[in-house]
Design an enzyme around this catalytic site. Structure first.
Site, PDB file in Angstrom:
ATOM      1  N   HIS A 134       0.813  -1.213   0.000  1.00 45.22           N
ATOM      2  CA  HIS A 134       0.000   0.000   0.000  1.00 45.22           C
ATOM      3  C   HIS A 134       0.848   1.265   0.000  1.00 45.22           C
ATOM      4  O   HIS A 134       0.367   2.331  -0.385  1.00 45.22           O
ATOM      5  CB  HIS A 134      -0.952  -0.013   1.191  1.00 45.22           C
ATOM      6  CG  HIS A 134      -2.110  -0.935   1.009  1.00 45.22           C
ATOM      7  ND1 HIS A 134      -3.344  -0.712   1.571  1.00 45.22           N
ATOM      8  CD2 HIS A 134      -2.235  -2.092   0.310  1.00 45.22           C
ATOM      9  CE1 HIS A 134      -4.173  -1.695   1.224  1.00 45.22           C
ATOM     10  NE2 HIS A 134      -3.512  -2.552   0.465  1.00 45.22           N
ATOM     11  N   HIS A 171      -2.051 -12.357  -2.627  1.00 44.25           N
ATOM     12  CA  HIS A 171      -3.067 -13.067  -1.856  1.00 44.25           C
ATOM     13  C   HIS A 171      -2.665 -14.505  -1.548  1.00 44.25           C
ATOM     14  O   HIS A 171      -3.475 -15.273  -1.019  1.00 44.25           O
ATOM     15  CB  HIS A 171      -4.399 -13.042  -2.609  1.00 44.25           C
ATOM     16  CG  HIS A 171      -4.970 -11.663  -2.734  1.00 44.25           C
ATOM     17  ND1 HIS A 171      -6.086 -11.377  -3.491  1.00 44.25           N
ATOM     18  CD2 HIS A 171      -4.581 -10.486  -2.197  1.00 44.25           C
ATOM     19  CE1 HIS A 171      -6.343 -10.076  -3.424  1.00 44.25           C
ATOM     20  NE2 HIS A 171      -5.441  -9.521  -2.639  1.00 44.25           N
TER      21      HIS A 171
END
EC number: 1.11.1.21
Length: 757
Positions: free
Chosen positions: A127, A295
Site C-alpha cells: 500500500h 493473496h
C-alpha cells in the site's frame, strides 16, 4: 470494505479571474474589531477572529503552496546531511536478519496471525508503493508519506499504523542510515523471503518527507469511498476514470474488493483492474501475478462490527499513542480484528509461499456470501476439511478460505484466466514473474538504476528503469567552444536552439525521477512526434545537430549537443543585453536507444501544456496558471525560479508556434528584464479578449501594444507573483535577473544528472 464517511481536505482550486488593472473590486475587511472585552486580545490567523487562512477567505486565489511545501524548515536534518552517504554505512544483512526475526516475534499488544507478521508487513509495503500512478509520477513509496495524512487515515490503510509501530524498534536501531521509506519496502521483501519466496532484489535510496505531500491530487470526492455518481465522482461517461487518478475510489489503493461500488461482478471488476493497474505501469500478466502473489499469504480481517471502531489516527485522542481504529469489542485485536471487513485467508497455508491460491481458486466452486462484518466475499462450496486454513489464533479450528471480487476476476475474465492457468501449471515461472512484478511495484518511482543504493541491486537492466548508457568521453574547454561556434553558425535561430533544449529537459519529473535531457529521448518515438515538441521544428534542429555531431571531429552525444545548443544561444542573448556571462555546461549525458525505451510508458508522459512556452494543447478544468504550477513542482522549481524562467523565455521569443503572447519587448531574442518592466508598467491596461487572450493597450491612445495569456498576466495580478515580478523589474536588478535566469536554466538542464549528485 468498511465504509468511512469523512470530509476530504484537498479540493482542487479554481483559477483566479485576471481583471484589467484599473478595475476596482471591493475587498472584504477581515477582523475589523476586537472591541469586545471578552475576546482574546491576540489577533489570530489571517488577521481575523476565526483564524481562517488566505485560501479560506479567497478560495479562487492561485495557491502557490505546492512550490514550497517541502521547505528545509520542516526537515530535522541539516543542509550537509546526505542520506546516500548514510545508507552506505548501513549493515544491510544485519537489518534483513532483524526484520526476519521480527516476523515471528508476536507482540501482546498486537498479536501476529499464525504467529507471523508477514501478511501485515506485505500489505504495508504494497500500500506504500501502490499509490504510484504513471500520469504524473506522484504517489508511491519513495517518500515514506504513508506515515502522514491523508494516507495514514485512508480506509484501505486501516491497521497499517500497527505495522509501522511494530517496525519502530528496527528504525530506532538503525536511525539515520535507514529511512522509513526504505524500511517499509524492505520489510515487505523480508516478509516474502521469510515465507519462502526468492525476491528479485532490493535497492535503497528513498528519502523521507517530513509532512504530508499536499501536491498530490487524490480526487475531488467529498467522502471516503464515495460511489460512482456521487459529488466529485472520478468517473464520467462509460466509466472513464479521471486523470491522473488510478484507484477507483477515494481512500482505496486499487479496486473495491467487494466489487464495483461494492456490488459483486467479477467481470466489471476485471475491467477496473485493467485500468487501475495500467495506470500504475502494469500489464495484464503483472497485474495477475501481483494479485495472485499478494493473496498467496496473509488474510483479511472482518470478524466484528466495523461501525464500532474508533476514529483514524488523525482523529483519536492523545491517549491512543498515535494509533487509530481502536476496537472496543472483545480483545480489540487477534480474532476480533476488523480491517477491510472481509474475513478469512485465501489459502490453506497462509504463511507459506506456494501455489495454494490457484489450487483453490481454479479447482473449486465458489459462492457469494457475507463476512461477519457484512462485507461481500466468496467462499468455496464443500471444500474438504484438510484444505481449510487453520484459524489465525486458534490452532484447533479450521476456517473456510475466502476470495474477493478481484480474485474471482482472475477466474472468470478470459484474459486473466489464461494467464493464471499458465501460472498454475508452472510455479517457477509464476514465482519469477511475481518477484519481478513486486520489484517493479516497489521500485517504479525510485528513478533510474543510477539512483539505486546497496548490495542487493539486481545486475539485470530492466526496460522500465529508463537506462542510459554511460559516456566514454570528456570534453575540453576548447572542444566545447568549437562546438558552440559550429552550432551558432549552423543557421539555426536562438529560439530553435533554446526551445529544443528546453523541450528535451522539461520532461523531468521529480515525482518519480523520470524524463529530462539525459538520454536525448526527444529524438526517439514517441517524444519526437509529440505535438508539444513541434515535430517539424524539432526534426529540423535534430538533423542539423546530428550533422554537426558527425562532422565536428569531437566525440559528443546528441544529449549533450542539444543542451549545449541552448546554452550557446542563451550566452549570445546575454551578450546582446550588454552582460558577459558563461552559462554553465557539464557534459556527460548519454544517448538512449529505441531498445532501451519503453515507448508506451513514455507516451503517458506526453507534454500537453507548458506555461513556460505559453502553450495549452486543449482546454482543461483547471486554469492555465494552475497547470503551470503543476509542471513547475514536478520539475523541482521554486516560485522565484518559475518567475525568472517565464520572464526570460518570453523575451527570448520561445513561445510555442512563434506566438507573440507575453513577448513584452521591442528586442526579442535578447535576454532582458523587459517582460517584468512592461508587465508592471501602469501606463498600460489589460483588456480581456477571451478567456485566455488579453490585449495590453496604451492608456492614453488606446493602441494595442502587446497581447498576453492568463499565464503572462498572473505574474502581475497575483500578489505573491507580482512581488517577484517587481523585484526583477527594478532598475538595480537587471543583472540579478540574468544571473538568476542562468542559474534556474542550468538547474533544469541538470535536473536528471544523478551522476552529479
Amino acid at each position: 470494505m468498511e465504509q468511512a464517511n469523512q470530509p476530504v481536505q484537498n479540493d482542487p482550486q479554481q483559477g483566479e479571474t485576471i481583471h484589467s488593472q484599473n478595475e476596482e473590486n471591493p475587498i472584504p475587511v477581515a477582523g475589523a474589531s476586537l472591541g469586545n472585552s471578552g475576546k482574546c486580545p491576540v489577533i489570530h490567523g489571517s488577521n481575523t477572529e476565526e483564524a481562517k487562512d488566505v485560501m479560506s477567505w479567497w478560495p479562487k486565489s492561485l495557491n502557490l503552496d505546492i512550490l514550497s511545501q517541502h521547505d528545509r524548515k520542516t526537515n530535522p536534518f541539516g543542509e550537509e546531511f546526505s542520506y546516500a552517504e548514510e545508507f552506505k554505512k548501513l549493515d544491510l544483512e544485519a537489518v534483513k536478519s532483524d526484520l526476519k526475526a521480527l516476523m515471528t516475534e508476536s507482540k501482546e499488544w498486537w498479536p501476529a496471525d499464525w504467529g507471523h507478521y508477514g501478511g501485515l508487513m506485505i500489505r504495508m509495503a504494497w500500500h506504500s508503493a501502490g499509490t504510484y500512478r504513471t500520469a504524473d509520477g506522484r504517489g508511491g513509496s519513495n517518500t515514506g508519506s504513508q506515515r502522514f495524512a491523508p494516507l495514514n487515515a485512508w480506509p484501505d490503510n486501516v491497521n497499517l499504523d500497527k505495522a509501522r509501530r511494530l517496525l519502530w524498534p528496527v528504525k530506532k536501531k538503525y536511525g539515520n542510515k535507514l529511512s522509513w521509506a526504505d524500511l517499509i519496502i524492505l520489510a515487505g521483501n523480508m516478509a516474502y523471503e521469510s515465507m519462502g519466496l526468492k525476491t528479485f532484489g532490493f535497492a535503497g535510496g528513498r528519502e523521507d518527507v517530513w509532512h504530508p505531500e499536499k501536491d498530490i491530487y487524490w480526487g475531488s470526492e467529498k467522502d471516503w469511498l464515495a460511489p460512482t455518481g456521487s459529488e466529485g465522482s472520478r468517473y464520467t461517461g462509460d466509466r472513464e476514470l479521471e486523470n491522473p487518478l488510478a484507484s477507483v475510489m477515494m481512500g482505496l489503493i486499487y479496486v473495491n474488493p467487494e466489487g464495483v461500488d461494492g456490488n459483486p461482478d467479477p467481470l466489471k471488476t476485471a475491467a477496473d483492474l485493467r485500468v487501475t493497474f495500467s495506470r500504475m505501469a502494469m500489464n495484464d500478466e503483472e497485474t495477475a501475478a501481483l494479485t495472485v502473489g499478494g493473496h498467496t499469504v496473509g488474510k483479511c480481517h472482518g470478524n466484528g462490527d466495523a461501525s464500532a471502531l474508533g476514529g483514524d489516527p488523525e482523529e483519536e485522542g492523545v491517549h491512543a499513542q498515535g494509533l487509530g481504529w481502536l476496537n472496543p469489542k472483545g480483545k480489540g485485536h487477534s480474532e476480533d480484528t476488523v480491517t477491510s471487513g472481509l474475513e478469512g485467508a485465501w489459502t490453506t497455508n497462509p504463511t507459506q509461499w506456494d501455489n495454494g491460491y490457484l489450487d483453490l481458486l481454479l479447482n473449486h466452486e465458489w459462492r457469494l456470501t457475507k463476512s461477519p462484518a457484512g462485507a461481500n466475499q466468496y467462499e468455496p462450496v464443500n471444500l474438504p476439511e484438510e484444505l481449510k486454513p487453520v484459524d489465525a489464533h486458534n490452532p484447533n479450528i479450521r476456517r473456510n478460505p475466502m476470495m474477493t471480487d478481484a480474485d474471482m476476476a482472475m477466474k472468470v475474465d478470459p484474459g486473466y484466466r489464461e494467464i493464471v492457468e499458465r501460472f498454475h501449471n508452472d510455479f517457477e515461472y509464476f514465482s519469477d514473474t511475481f518477484a519481478r512484478a513486486w520489484f517493479k511495484l516497489t521500485h517504479r518511482d525510485l528513478g533510474p538504476k543510477s539512483r539505486y543504493l546497496g548490495p542487493d541491486v539486481p545486475a539485470e537492466d530492466l526496460i522500465w528503469q529508463d537506462s542510459i548508457p554511460a559516456v566514454n568521453y570528456t570534453l575540453s574547454d576548447g572542444e566545447i567552444n568549437s562546438l558552440k561556434e559550429q552550432i551558432l553558425n549552423s543557421g539555426l535561430s536562438r529560439s530553435e536552439l533554446i526551445t529544443t533544449a528546453w523541450d528535451s529537459a522539461r520532461t523531468y519529473r521529480g515525482s518519480d525521477y523520470r524524463g529530462g535531457a539525459n538520454g536525448s529521448r526527444i529524438r526517439l518515438e514517441p517524444q519526437r512526434s509529440w505535438a508539444g515538441n513541434e515535430p517539424v521544428r524539432l526534426n529540423k534542429v535534430l538533423e542539423i545537430l546530428e550533422n554537426i555531431r558527425q562532422t565536428s571531429g569531437v566525440n559528443v552525444s546528441m544529449a549533450d549537443l542539444i543542451v549545449l545548443g541552448g546554452t550557446a544561444a542563451i550566452e549570445q542573448a546575454v551578450r546582446e543585453a550588454g552582460y558577459n556571462v558563461e552559462v554553465p555546461f557539464l557534459p556527460g549525458r548519454g544517448d538512449a536507444s529505441e531498445e532501451m525505451t519503453d515507448a508506451r510508458s513514455f507516451d503517458e508522459m506526453e507534454t500537453v501544456h507548458d506555461g513556460y512556452r505559453n502553450w495549452l494543447k486543449a482546454d482543461y478544468v483547471v486554469s492555465a496558471e494552475e497547470l503551470m504550477l503543476d509542471r513547475t513542482q514536478l520539475m523541482g522549481l521554486t516560485a522565484p525560479e518559475m518567475t525568472v524562467l517565464v520572464g526570460g523565455l518570453r523575451v527570448l521569443d520561445t513561445n510555442y508556434g512563434g506566438s507573440q503572447d507575453g513577448v513584452f519587448t521591442d528586442r526579442p531574442g535578447t535576454l532582458s528584464n523587459d517582460f517584468f518592466v512592461n508587465l508592471t508598467d501602469m501606463n498600460f491596461k489589460w483588456v480581456p479578449v477571451n478567456d485566455n487572450l488579453y490585449h495590453i493597450t496604451d492608456r492614453k491612445s488606446g493602441a494595442v501594444k502587446w497581447s498576453a495569456s492568463r499565464v503572462d498576466l498572473v505574474f502581475g495580478s497575483n500578489s505573491i507573483l507580482r512581488s517577484y515580478a517587481e523585484f526583477y523589474a527594478q532598475d538595480d536588478n537587471w543583472e540579478r535577473f540574468i544571473r538568476d535566469f542562468v542559474k534556474a536554466w542550468t538547474k533544469v538542464m541538470n535536473a536528471d544528472r544523478y551522476d552529479l549528485n
